[in-house]
Design a protein around this motif. Structure first.
Motif, PDB file in Angstrom:
ATOM      1  N   GLN A  73      -5.222  23.223  48.870  1.00  0.00           N
ATOM      2  CA  GLN A  73      -4.722  23.253  47.478  1.00  0.00           C
ATOM      3  C   GLN A  73      -3.391  24.230  47.455  1.00  0.00           C
ATOM      4  OE1 GLN A  73      -7.794  23.716  44.849  1.00  0.00           O
ATOM      5  NE2 GLN A  73      -9.061  21.796  45.551  1.00  0.00           N
ATOM      6  N   GLY A  74      -2.425  23.806  46.674  1.00  0.00           N
ATOM      7  CA  GLY A  74      -1.259  24.485  46.640  1.00  0.00           C
ATOM      8  C   GLY A  74      -0.238  24.406  47.676  1.00  0.00           C
ATOM      9  N   ALA A  91      -8.285  14.060  46.215  1.00  0.00           N
ATOM     10  CA  ALA A  91      -8.915  15.098  46.245  1.00  0.00           C
ATOM     11  C   ALA A  91      -8.120  15.958  47.529  1.00  0.00           C
ATOM     12  CB  ALA A  91     -10.476  15.133  46.607  1.00  0.00           C
ATOM     13  N   VAL A  92      -8.027  17.216  47.308  1.00  0.00           N
ATOM     14  CA  VAL A  92      -7.628  18.105  48.456  1.00  0.00           C
ATOM     15  C   VAL A  92      -8.430  19.193  48.504  1.00  0.00           C
ATOM     16  CG1 VAL A  92      -5.595  19.556  48.999  1.00  0.00           C
ATOM     17  CG2 VAL A  92      -5.284  17.495  47.742  1.00  0.00           C
ATOM     18  N   LEU A 112      -7.934  13.276  50.418  1.00  0.00           N
ATOM     19  CA  LEU A 112      -8.376  12.061  50.530  1.00  0.00           C
ATOM     20  C   LEU A 112      -7.763  11.294  49.139  1.00  0.00           C
ATOM     21  CD1 LEU A 112     -10.945  11.037  48.640  1.00  0.00           C
ATOM     22  CD2 LEU A 112     -12.072  12.586  49.873  1.00  0.00           C
ATOM     23  N   LEU A 113      -7.765  10.043  49.387  1.00  0.00           N
ATOM     24  CA  LEU A 113      -7.045   9.246  48.546  1.00  0.00           C
ATOM     25  C   LEU A 113      -7.865   7.829  48.481  1.00  0.00           C
ATOM     26  CD1 LEU A 113      -4.686   8.744  46.439  1.00  0.00           C
ATOM     27  CD2 LEU A 113      -3.192   7.964  48.230  1.00  0.00           C
ATOM     28  N   ALA A 140     -14.943  15.810  49.191  1.00  0.00           N
ATOM     29  CA  ALA A 140     -14.868  15.521  47.911  1.00  0.00           C
ATOM     30  C   ALA A 140     -15.883  16.524  47.188  1.00  0.00           C
ATOM     31  CB  ALA A 140     -15.368  14.044  47.704  1.00  0.00           C
ATOM     32  N   ARG A 141     -17.039  16.689  47.728  1.00  0.00           N
ATOM     33  CA  ARG A 141     -18.151  17.800  47.196  1.00  0.00           C
ATOM     34  C   ARG A 141     -17.458  19.027  47.146  1.00  0.00           C
ATOM     35  NH1 ARG A 141     -22.237  15.365  46.115  1.00  0.00           N
ATOM     36  NH2 ARG A 141     -23.547  17.207  45.727  1.00  0.00           N
ATOM     37  N   THR A 142     -16.601  19.600  48.325  1.00  0.00           N
ATOM     38  CA  THR A 142     -16.239  20.894  48.096  1.00  0.00           C
ATOM     39  C   THR A 142     -14.936  20.978  46.931  1.00  0.00           C
ATOM     40  OG1 THR A 142     -14.790  20.557  49.942  1.00  0.00           O
ATOM     41  CG2 THR A 142     -16.782  21.749  50.412  1.00  0.00           C
ATOM     42  N   ALA A 143     -14.043  19.810  46.868  1.00  0.00           N
ATOM     43  CA  ALA A 143     -13.038  20.132  46.112  1.00  0.00           C
ATOM     44  C   ALA A 143     -13.555  19.840  44.763  1.00  0.00           C
ATOM     45  CB  ALA A 143     -12.027  18.835  46.385  1.00  0.00           C
ATOM     46  N   TYR A 144     -14.599  19.001  44.499  1.00  0.00           N
ATOM     47  CA  TYR A 144     -15.228  18.915  43.159  1.00  0.00           C
ATOM     48  C   TYR A 144     -16.141  20.055  42.728  1.00  0.00           C
ATOM     49  CZ  TYR A 144     -12.229  14.803  42.808  1.00  0.00           C
ATOM     50  OH  TYR A 144     -11.233  13.810  42.600  1.00  0.00           O
TER      51      TYR A 144
END
Length: 149
Positions: free
Chosen positions: A85-86, A79-80, A63-64, A19-23
């Protein structure tokens, strides 16, 4: 194609890191504020049975967090990992969400995103979501979406 499964409590730190890296790239857009998923209590969410992961080649790449409400299913967080991503992982997680809602006899999926997350404002409508309203909630400028199944 990822495998989607329930999260294990032992993965809480991994999910927090994901989550920290995705956001992370949104922090500057949000004037230094961390998006709520960066501060989520993943151990408690996992214990409540609300967290699923997307796994590819033994690595967690998505994650979901889903919350079953009386009349809808809420996507509290999707979050991916930036490296995935992509690749369709996000779409796969959204399809899982639709199936999960149907399993609970729910015909509506809701979510919200931050106004600063402009990519999401275009992404969710491509997946059948319709914007319902905007509001400030817990200090965040949120955009709310719904999808009827």
């Amino acid at each position: 194609m990822a495998i989607i499964r329930g999260a294990y409590r032992s993965e809480a730190a991994t999910l927090s890191g994901l989550a920290r890296t995705a956001y992370a790239h949104y922090v500057e857009r949000m004037e230094g504020a961390e998006p709520a998923p960066m501060r989520a209590d993943y151990p408690s969410l996992i214990d409540a049975g609300q967290v699923w992961v997307a796994e590819q080649d033994g690595a967690v790449v998505g994650l979901l967090v889903l919350k079953v409400e009386a009349d809808h299913l809420l996507i509290d967080n999707v979050a991916v990992a930036p490296t995935a991503q992509g690749t369709g992982v996000g779409t796969q997680l959204l399809r899982f969400t639709d199936a999960h809602a149907r399993e609970h006899d729910l015909r509506e999926v809701r979510l919200y995103t931050n106004e600063a997350m402009t990519e999401n404002l275009a992404y969710y409508p491509r997946h059948g979501f319709v914007e319902t309203h905007r509001a400030v909630d817990h200090g965040y400028r949120r955009v709310y979406f719904t999808k009827h199944l």
